[in-house]
Every structure is written in structure tokens, then in C-alpha cells.
Design an enzyme around this catalytic site. Structure first.
Site, short mmCIF file in Angstrom:
data_model
loop_
_atom_site.label_atom_id
_atom_site.label_comp_id
_atom_site.label_asym_id
_atom_site.label_seq_id
_atom_site.Cartn_x
_atom_site.Cartn_y
_atom_site.Cartn_z
CE LYS A 14 -3.31 -2.28 3.08
NZ LYS A 14 -3.81 -2.28 4.49
N GLY A 15 2.09 1.14 0.49
CA GLY A 15 2.89 2.32 0.79
C GLY A 15 3.11 3.28 -0.37
CG ASP A 39 6.54 3.19 0.45
OD1 ASP A 39 6.89 2.14 -0.14
OD2 ASP A 39 6.08 3.18 1.59
CG ASP A 71 14.15 -0.34 6.26
OD1 ASP A 71 15.07 -1.05 6.70
OD2 ASP A 71 13.56 0.50 6.95
CG PHE A 100 9.51 3.76 11.92
CD1 PHE A 100 9.90 2.54 11.37
CD2 PHE A 100 8.17 4.12 11.88
CE1 PHE A 100 8.95 1.68 10.81
CE2 PHE A 100 7.22 3.25 11.32
CZ PHE A 100 7.62 2.04 10.80
CG ASP A 131 2.14 1.11 7.42
OD1 ASP A 131 3.05 0.96 6.57
OD2 ASP A 131 1.79 0.20 8.21
C1 PRP Z 1 7.15 -1.17 3.49
C2 PRP Z 1 7.48 -0.14 2.44
C3 PRP Z 1 8.28 -0.92 1.43
C4 PRP Z 1 9.02 -1.94 2.30
C5 PRP Z 1 10.44 -1.50 2.52
O1 PRP Z 1 6.05 -1.94 3.05
O2 PRP Z 1 6.29 0.35 1.85
O3 PRP Z 1 7.45 -1.60 0.53
O4 PRP Z 1 8.32 -1.95 3.56
O5 PRP Z 1 11.11 -2.34 3.42
P1 PRP Z 1 12.17 -3.44 3.00
O6 PRP Z 1 13.15 -2.80 2.06
O7 PRP Z 1 12.80 -3.78 4.32
O8 PRP Z 1 11.47 -4.60 2.39
P2 PRP Z 1 5.21 -2.87 4.03
O9 PRP Z 1 5.72 -4.26 3.95
O10 PRP Z 1 5.15 -2.23 5.38
O11 PRP Z 1 3.75 -2.88 3.39
P3 PRP Z 1 2.87 -1.58 3.07
O12 PRP Z 1 3.46 -0.95 1.85
O13 PRP Z 1 1.51 -2.11 2.82
O14 PRP Z 1 2.95 -0.67 4.28
MG MG Z 2 4.06 -0.83 5.96
MN MN Z 3 5.34 -1.27 0.96
#
Ligand code: PRP
Ligand code: MG
Ligand code: MN
Length: 182
Positions: free
Chosen positions: A42-43, A99, A102, A151, A158
């Protein structure tokens, strides 16, 4: 909600400037190609919506939902496909719109996933990048802003599913999540 934010990292205007820069570059690089803007839900919903406004060449858009974070602030390392694309990826130039990068777990999973799909190309565009946290290296073609290990929430990002609707990127106060972390 605003009270939970320690500091604004990117204002709406700064985000727009980044989207314009990247959108302009994409419009040059992908001229004559079969561009698919793939929003990772969703991000990425807000960055996708902002970025596509500045892409001036023909393209299609699609969405995948993948998730690796539970309710905490750390990636679980396991990536789940919650929703797949609705258009074929074969022979298309896929540009994954994220978005934030990490650990790199999400995108390394995505690149692996597309390996079997016979795409013409697969590249990554991200609004935010936290290179200090990387566990898996991923090649990033378009990167908006590098940030420290903070963070951040807002503009789609989110914490435990909340704060996505803030119109800017902000740093979450530690007190909001410290009592739920081990
Ligand atoms: C978050 C963000 C990225 C991912 C980055 O998504 O939106 O997609 O984490 O982190 P990484 O490089 O450690 O994988 P999340 O899994 O929280 O899902 P969301 O987008 O629905 O919030
Ligand atoms: Mg997330
Ligand atoms: Mn994400």
C-alpha cells in the site's frame, strides 16, 4: 496524529519537486518503450499518484500488493503477495514504484519474482532510500531522497497501518512505538 510526529522530513512541495525530477527523467529514458508503472501497495500509493502526473509518455499502470512488515517497525523478512498484477508482464518494461527501500527484502523478492516473467526490463523508482539498513542489495534506477535510519511515516508510509494519510513525510516519535517493541 500530528502530535505523534517529531519532525517533518519532506514537505509536500519537496515531494512534488522529487516526483517532477524523476518523472521527467523517466519520460526521456522510456520513450518508445512499453512502460508499465507498477505501484507496490500500500505504501507507494501517494508517490505513484504524484509521479505519474509528471510522466509525459504513453504508459500503463498496474498494482501489486506485497507486505513484509507486521505491526512492528522491523521487516519480518518474509514477503507475501497479497494481490498480483492484472495486466501481463511479458515483454513489458516494468518500473516498480516504491515509497521506501529499507532492508531491500521487498524489492529483492520482486526482482526474483519478475525473473521468470520474460519482461523486457525491470527497474526500480523509489521516493526514499535508507542504504544504511540494507540487507539485500538491489539496483535502484531512480532514487528520490536518501534518509538516515529513522522511522518515517506519511505520504503512504504507515506505522501499524496508520499515518498513511499525512500529506508529508515525517519522523515518528519513539514514544509512539517504544512500548510495543521488545
Ligand atoms: C514497506 C514499504 C516498502 C518496504 C520496505 O512496506 O512500503 O514496501 O516496507 O522495506 P524493505 O526494504 O525492508 O522490504 P510494508 O511491507 O510495510 O507494506 P505496506 O506498503 O503495505 O505498508
Ligand atoms: Mg508498511
Ligand atoms: Mn510497501
Amino acid at each position: 496524529m500530528e502530535n505523534d510526529i517529531k519532525e517533518v522530513l519532506l514537505t509536500p512541495e519537496q515531494i512534488t519537486a522529487i516526483a517532477k525530477d524523476i518523472g521527467t527523467q523517466i519520460s526521456k529514458d522510456y520513450k518508445g518503450k512499453n512502460l508499465v508503472l507498477l505501484c507496490l501497495l500500500k505504501g507507494s500509493i501517494c508517490f505513484m499518484a504524484e509521479l505519474m502526473k509528471y510522466i509525459t509518455i504513453p504508459c500503463v499502470i498496474d498494482f501489486m500488493a506485497v507486505s513484509s512488515y507486521g505491526s512492528g517497525t522491523e521487516s519480518s523478512g518474509r514477503v507475501n503477495i497479497v494481490k498480483d498484477m492484472s495486466t501481463p508482464a511479458e515483454n513489458m518494461d516494468i518500473l516498480i514504484v516504491e515509497d521506501i527501500i529499507d532492508s531491500g527484502n521487498t524489492l529483492s523478492f520482486m526482482l526474483q519474482y519478475f525473473k521468470a516473467k520474460n519482461c523486457a526490463s525491470v527497474e526500480i523508482a523509489t521516493l526514499l532510500n535508507k542504504p544504511s539498513r540494507r540487507k539485500k542489495e538491489v539496483p535502484v534506477k531512480y532514487s528520490g531522497q536518501e534518509i538516515d535510519d529513522l522511522f518515517v511515516v506519511g505520504f503512504g508510509l504507515d506505522y501499524a497501518e496508520y499515518y498513511r494519510n499525512l500529506p508529508y513525510i515525517g519522523v515518528l516519535k519513539e514514544s509512539v512505538y517504544s512500548d510495543t517493541e521488545e
